[in-house]
Enzyme design. Structure first.
Site, PDB file in Angstrom:
ATOM      1  N   LYS A 176       0.759  -1.379   0.232  1.00 30.17           N
ATOM      2  CA  LYS A 176      -0.018   0.070   0.036  1.00 30.17           C
ATOM      3  C   LYS A 176       0.880   1.815  -0.210  1.00 30.17           C
ATOM      4  O   LYS A 176       0.726   2.071  -1.014  1.00 30.17           O
ATOM      5  CB  LYS A 176      -1.167  -0.316   1.471  1.00 30.17           C
ATOM      6  CG  LYS A 176      -1.462   1.644   1.547  1.00 30.17           C
ATOM      7  CD  LYS A 176      -2.591   1.605   2.646  1.00 30.17           C
ATOM      8  CE  LYS A 176      -1.969   1.905   3.552  1.00 30.17           C
ATOM      9  NZ  LYS A 176      -2.094   2.996   4.145  1.00 30.17           N
ATOM     10  N   ASN A 177       1.836   0.992   1.057  1.00 32.91           N
ATOM     11  CA  ASN A 177       2.342   2.185   1.296  1.00 32.91           C
ATOM     12  C   ASN A 177       3.451   2.579   0.307  1.00 32.91           C
ATOM     13  O   ASN A 177       3.471   4.563  -0.281  1.00 32.91           O
ATOM     14  CB  ASN A 177       3.215   2.783   3.178  1.00 32.91           C
ATOM     15  CG  ASN A 177       1.815   2.879   3.596  1.00 32.91           C
ATOM     16  OD1 ASN A 177       1.422   3.068   3.019  1.00 32.91           O
ATOM     17  ND2 ASN A 177       2.125   2.432   4.480  1.00 32.91           N
ATOM     18  N   CYS A 195      -5.594   8.077   8.475  1.00 36.29           N
ATOM     19  CA  CYS A 195      -5.808   7.248  10.115  1.00 36.29           C
ATOM     20  C   CYS A 195      -5.681   8.798  11.135  1.00 36.29           C
ATOM     21  O   CYS A 195      -4.637   9.436  10.581  1.00 36.29           O
ATOM     22  CB  CYS A 195      -4.965   6.107  10.301  1.00 36.29           C
ATOM     23  SG  CYS A 195      -4.920   5.028   9.572  1.00 36.29           S
ATOM     24  N   ARG A 244      -0.899  14.980  12.741  1.00 35.96           N
ATOM     25  CA  ARG A 244       0.003  15.285  11.873  1.00 35.96           C
ATOM     26  C   ARG A 244       0.643  16.003  10.705  1.00 35.96           C
ATOM     27  O   ARG A 244       0.196  16.112   9.929  1.00 35.96           O
ATOM     28  CB  ARG A 244      -1.026  13.900  11.013  1.00 35.96           C
ATOM     29  CG  ARG A 244      -1.185  12.592  11.411  1.00 35.96           C
ATOM     30  CD  ARG A 244      -1.451  11.117  10.854  1.00 35.96           C
ATOM     31  NE  ARG A 244      -0.473  10.825  10.585  1.00 35.96           N
ATOM     32  CZ  ARG A 244      -0.662   9.091   9.389  1.00 35.96           C
ATOM     33  NH1 ARG A 244      -2.162   9.394   9.128  1.00 35.96           N
ATOM     34  NH2 ARG A 244      -0.100   8.953   8.279  1.00 35.96           N
ATOM     35  N   ASP A 298       3.248   0.243  12.353  1.00 37.25           N
ATOM     36  CA  ASP A 298       2.152   0.076  11.535  1.00 37.25           C
ATOM     37  C   ASP A 298       2.337  -1.753  12.139  1.00 37.25           C
ATOM     38  O   ASP A 298       0.647  -2.362  11.752  1.00 37.25           O
ATOM     39  CB  ASP A 298       2.067   0.397  10.497  1.00 37.25           C
ATOM     40  CG  ASP A 298       2.205   1.755   9.973  1.00 37.25           C
ATOM     41  OD1 ASP A 298       1.694   2.353  10.362  1.00 37.25           O
ATOM     42  OD2 ASP A 298       2.250   1.637   8.634  1.00 37.25           O
ATOM     43  N   ARG A 317      -8.887  -0.425   3.262  1.00 38.63           N
ATOM     44  CA  ARG A 317      -8.035   1.192   2.669  1.00 38.63           C
ATOM     45  C   ARG A 317      -6.720   0.321   2.735  1.00 38.63           C
ATOM     46  O   ARG A 317      -5.981   0.783   1.304  1.00 38.63           O
ATOM     47  CB  ARG A 317      -7.782   2.292   3.877  1.00 38.63           C
ATOM     48  CG  ARG A 317      -9.336   2.684   4.004  1.00 38.63           C
ATOM     49  CD  ARG A 317      -8.776   4.032   5.067  1.00 38.63           C
ATOM     50  NE  ARG A 317      -7.052   4.901   5.224  1.00 38.63           N
ATOM     51  CZ  ARG A 317      -6.344   4.826   5.225  1.00 38.63           C
ATOM     52  NH1 ARG A 317      -6.811   4.854   6.571  1.00 38.63           N
ATOM     53  NH2 ARG A 317      -5.704   5.483   5.189  1.00 38.63           N
TER      54      ARG A 317
END
Ligand code: EPU
Length: 426
Positions: A22-23, A117, A122, A305, A397
């Site tokens: 994903k990232n 999230c 952030r 994570d 997600r």
């Protein structure tokens, strides 16, 4: 809204294959804006964060051809106005990458502050620091970050905080800047290396990705290529932990074992066996799970994570475990949900003290973010009885087909809507 209904207490066993990261994929999809020709991306996970990134590109004028569910051809040459749609940007963190990619291509960008999230504050101050070092000015007006530069000129700068998103944005903004950019105290995560490999395959000149000093020499043209996204480190780690937490025996395929070393080390510390092969790991447990201490750190340390999933495993380890996670302010929000299932955890600031219990018991719990959501799924797999995990849109997600994958290794997990559940209960 959909929920997962899990009948727990069954050890996982068999083989599961890991999807694209994903990232890495969200950064690479955003970075297609820098390409001067169409690109084909393979091994892109079919998850909602990617759908949103693709929608952002499409609404800005890109043409996207879906070749199959994990492969797509993206041509961003039709984008002429570097303005990111507000609502779409607000729903994911990775929308911040459009700041660096649009600035890198157009020397200007209008991007709403990113969502994603809710892990506490952030900030994006380090992203802005990088843009400013390259010569861009920024203003924030009506909730939109506006970036403007006459020219982007390479520079040397130091991140005050090791930031994944800031490093990705700095690379993207400098890849076509004039001269040499030196990014010091850069993040070293595998997805940063993958982004650099993607850009270098197109003709960029990025050196040192994966170390804390990255040098980018600007180029004028990035050619079209076909690129395969790396496997997802966190998805792999999640299945490794699920295998151990259920005292199962699972082969996790299509992984890069080097990316999993910190997770492997902690699993071994709690008594799991982890065997490493070229592109797979084999995880099994045939004794008790033992207490340990965990402190999250930037790569190559133990990833934040993975903290909720690993803490969940520790709820049934013998003795008292201590988990510290201070990367974000708010990463223990799942703890109150685990307590509903019988976990004994106290949280003091950024440290959780976990007293192992004999077993968790099923309950209705609510996902508060992506990794917290998968932690609750793992808890449901460990628990006796039935667990209902609500708000699974958070999980979708970032995890492709998690219910199907878990069922293929012996779980009993069903996706249900409120309507299905009401009918079932009568
Ligand atoms: N930070 C600042 N200023 C900045 C940027 C970051 O102070 O300008 C701070 C953050 O507040 C945090 C720390 O630096 O305390 C690290 O944040 P980072 O920028 O590295 O995180 P991110 O880029 O927002 C990415 C992942 C997260 C993952 C973190 C840490 C993506 C899209 N997101 O977020 O992934 O937790 O790095 O590894 O890559 C997830 O996948 O579930 C997820 C939350």
């Amino acid at each position: 809204m959909d929920k997962f209904v899990i009948n727990g207490g069954k050890p996982l066993h068999g083989e599961v294959s890991i999807s694209g990261a994903k990232n890495a994929a969200v950064a690479i999809v955003a970075a297609t804006i820098l390409a001067d020709e169409p690109v084909v991306l393979e091994n892109v996970p079919e998850i909602s964060d990617i759908s949103i990134c693709l929608k952002i590109l499409y609404e800005m004028g890109a043409s996207i051809k879906i070749i199959d569910k994990n492969t797509m051809r993206i041509d961003t040459r039709g984008i002429s106005d570097p303005v990111v749609p507000y609502e779409l940007a607000r729903s994911i963190r990775a929308s911040s990458y459009f700041m660096g990619t649009l600035l890198g291509r157009f020397k200007r960008a209008d991007v709403p502050p990113p969502g994603g999230c809710d892990l506490g504050d952030r900030p994006i101050d380090q992203h802005l620091k990088a843009f400013s070092a390259l010569g861009a000015k920024h203003s924030i007006d009506g909730g939109i970050v506006s970036l403007r530069a006459d020219e982007l000129i390479g520079n040397t700068f130091f991140f005050d905080k090791c930031t994944v998103g800031g490093t990705i944005n700095a690379i993207c903004a400098s890849v076509k800047a004039k001269g040499l950019t030196v990014i010091e105290n850069a993040a070293k995560e595998p997805h940063i290396v993958d982004l650099a490999n993607f850009l270098n395959s197109m003709g960029a000149n990025i050196m040192g990705a994966g170390t804390d000093v990255i040098k980018v020499r600007g180029v004028d043209f990035l050619k079209g290529i076909t690129y395969t996204v790396i496997p997802d480190q966190i998805e792999a780690g999640t299945y490794m932990v699920a295998a151990a937490a259920t005292k199962g025996n699972v082969w996790i395929k299509n992984v890069i074992p080097k990316h999993l070393e910190s997770i492997t080390a902690k699993l071994r510390a709690v008594g799991a066996t982890v065997e490493e092969f070229d592109e797979s790991v084999h995880v099994y447990v045939d004794g008790p799970l033992l207490k340990t201490t965990v402190k999250t750190l930037p790569h190559p340390g133990f990833p934040t994570d993975m903290q909720p999933q690993f803490s969940t495993l520790l709820t049934s380890a013998e003795g008292t475990s201590i988990v510290t996670d201070d990367i974000f302010d708010n990463r223990f929000r799942y703890v109150s949900e685990l307590r509903r299932m019988g976990a004994e955890i106290t949280v003091e600031g950024t440290t959780a003290v976990i007293q192992g219990v004999e077993k968790l018991t099923g309950a209705t719990v609510r996902a508060t973010d992506l990794r917290a959501g998968t932690a609750l799924v793992i808890a449901g797999l460990m628990a006796s009885g039935t667990t209902v995990v609500e708000n699974i849109f958070h999980i979708e997600r970032g995890y492709e087909n998690i219910d199907a994958k878990l069922n293929s290794i012996g779980a009993d997990i069903k996706r249900m809507s409120d309507y299905d559940i009401t009918r079932k209960i009568g």
